[in-house]
Scaffold this active site. Structure first.
Site, PDB file in Angstrom:
ATOM      1  N   ASN A  13      31.163   0.056   1.428  1.00  8.98           N
ATOM      2  CA  ASN A  13      32.378  -0.274   0.674  1.00  8.98           C
ATOM      3  C   ASN A  13      32.066  -0.986  -0.630  1.00  8.98           C
ATOM      4  O   ASN A  13      32.909  -1.088  -1.509  1.00  8.98           O
ATOM      5  CB  ASN A  13      33.303  -1.149   1.526  1.00  8.98           C
ATOM      6  CG  ASN A  13      32.643  -2.467   1.925  1.00  8.98           C
ATOM      7  OD1 ASN A  13      31.527  -2.472   2.433  1.00  8.98           O
ATOM      8  ND2 ASN A  13      33.334  -3.565   1.731  1.00  8.98           N
ATOM      9  N   LYS A 276      25.006  -4.074  13.012  1.00 10.59           N
ATOM     10  CA  LYS A 276      24.933  -5.306  12.226  1.00 10.59           C
ATOM     11  C   LYS A 276      24.631  -6.499  13.138  1.00 10.59           C
ATOM     12  O   LYS A 276      23.789  -7.352  12.821  1.00 10.59           O
ATOM     13  CB  LYS A 276      26.237  -5.520  11.451  1.00 10.59           C
ATOM     14  CG  LYS A 276      26.502  -4.458  10.391  1.00 10.59           C
ATOM     15  CD  LYS A 276      27.892  -4.565   9.811  1.00 10.59           C
ATOM     16  CE  LYS A 276      28.098  -3.567   8.669  1.00 10.59           C
ATOM     17  NZ  LYS A 276      27.794  -2.174   9.018  1.00 10.59           N
TER      18      LYS A 276
END
Length: 313
Positions: A13, A276
């Site tokens: 993003n 993550k």
């Protein structure tokens, strides 16, 4: 405060919005660079890593659409190198501009990075890494019909994406180059898209058809360059449990043991937050005093000033 060495892994993003044009991606990176400069202004050393899932997927589609017998499409490892170069060029340019606007004379350099994986990694028989654009179920079926070798899966409720093998990184080949650059006061842009996936054959590194997860590659790099902190930037300020449910809870400071418990409860989506969290755990476990942070690009100031975000220690 003592100077810290931060490896910062940018999510997609930070580069690509709904507009996949070069201009739109460069505009997005100019905004991103303004946030990253805050780390240098804080007196810390910065190493930038980034994803390339949308870009490499789009490039492979372009290659397939325009290929002929005399001009065949490039393999995935080469497409990863190509997008490392293009994104690195855009980000390097954007950082140069943001640093100049901040009155900082700090050079930036992009390193085309090879990341070694094992030829025996089970990922090669079980593709899981999403690349390229999102499709509806019908569009995914059409793509499968046109490209029988492609595998598509539903990605965290956001649509269907092509998946390719995603082996775990075992060595960042250019880690010493990156470390030398940082020691010399240069900001490196590295392990783009998780790095070019290569397998060692004697003295030779041979590219393979895969995409390495950028969070795991960033973690391995952070270990090898002696980073104090691995900062994984994503679309939310914190990691959540019970995400998108009425009882969702943002995680602040959290231990590895707590995260492992949440993982056992399947709290984190496999295609988005789970890698993550796993990378954050790996870094904390594999370094003596290392911390990992998962937060958003927009929250960098909050993290630097107040420790906001999900901090793993």
């Amino acid at each position: 405060m003592a100077k810290r060495r931060l490896v910062v892994a940018l999510g997609g993003n930070a580069i690509l919005t709904d507009d996949a044009s070069a201009q739109a991606q460069q505009d997005a990176l100019r905004d991103t660079a303004k946030y990253l400069v805050q780390i240098i202004q804080n007196g810390d050393e910065l190493i930038v890593a980034h994803g390339n899932g949308p870009q490499v997927g789009n490039l492979l589609l372009q290659q397939a659409a325009g290929s002929t017998e005399s001009n065949p499409p490039m393999p995935i490892d080469t497409a990863v190198a190509m997008t490392q170069g293009s994104i690195g060029y855009w980000l390097q340019n954007a950082l140069d501009e943001a640093l100049a606007q901040a009155g900082l004379d700090v050079p930036v350099a992009t390193v085309v990075t090879q990341v070694e994986v094992s030829a025996d990694d089970k990922a090669f028989v079980d593709p899981t890494k999403p690349i390229g654009p999102f499709y509806s179920e019908e569009e995914a079926r059409e793509q499968s019909a046109q490209n029988p070798d492609y595998k598509f899966v539903e990605d965290a409720g956001r649509g269907y994406r092509r998946v390719v093998p995603s082996p775990k990184p075992i060595n960042v080949n250019e880690a010493k180059v990156v470390e030398q650059l940082v020691n010399d006061g240069i900001v490196p842009i590295t392990v783009g898209g998780g790095g070019v996936p290569v397998v060692r054959e004697g003295n030779r590194l041979v590219g393979c058809e895969a995409v390495i997860d950028k969070d795991f590659a960033s973690e391995k790099l952070a270990e090898q360059v002696g980073a104090d902190m691995l900062v994984i930037l994503t679309g939310v300020d914190n990691v959540f449990v019970n995400y998108n449910k009425p009882n969702q809870k943002a995680l602040g400071t959290v231990t590895v043991e707590e995260l492992k418990q949440y993982m056992s409860e399947d709290q984190f989506a496999k295609g988005s937050m789970l890698p993550k969290v796993q990378a954050a755990i790996d870094f904390v476990e594999n370094t003596e005093h290392g911390q990992a942070v998962i937060t958003s690009l927009e929250n960098i100031a909050g993290f630097l000033e107040n420790g906001d975000g999900t901090v793993v220690s």
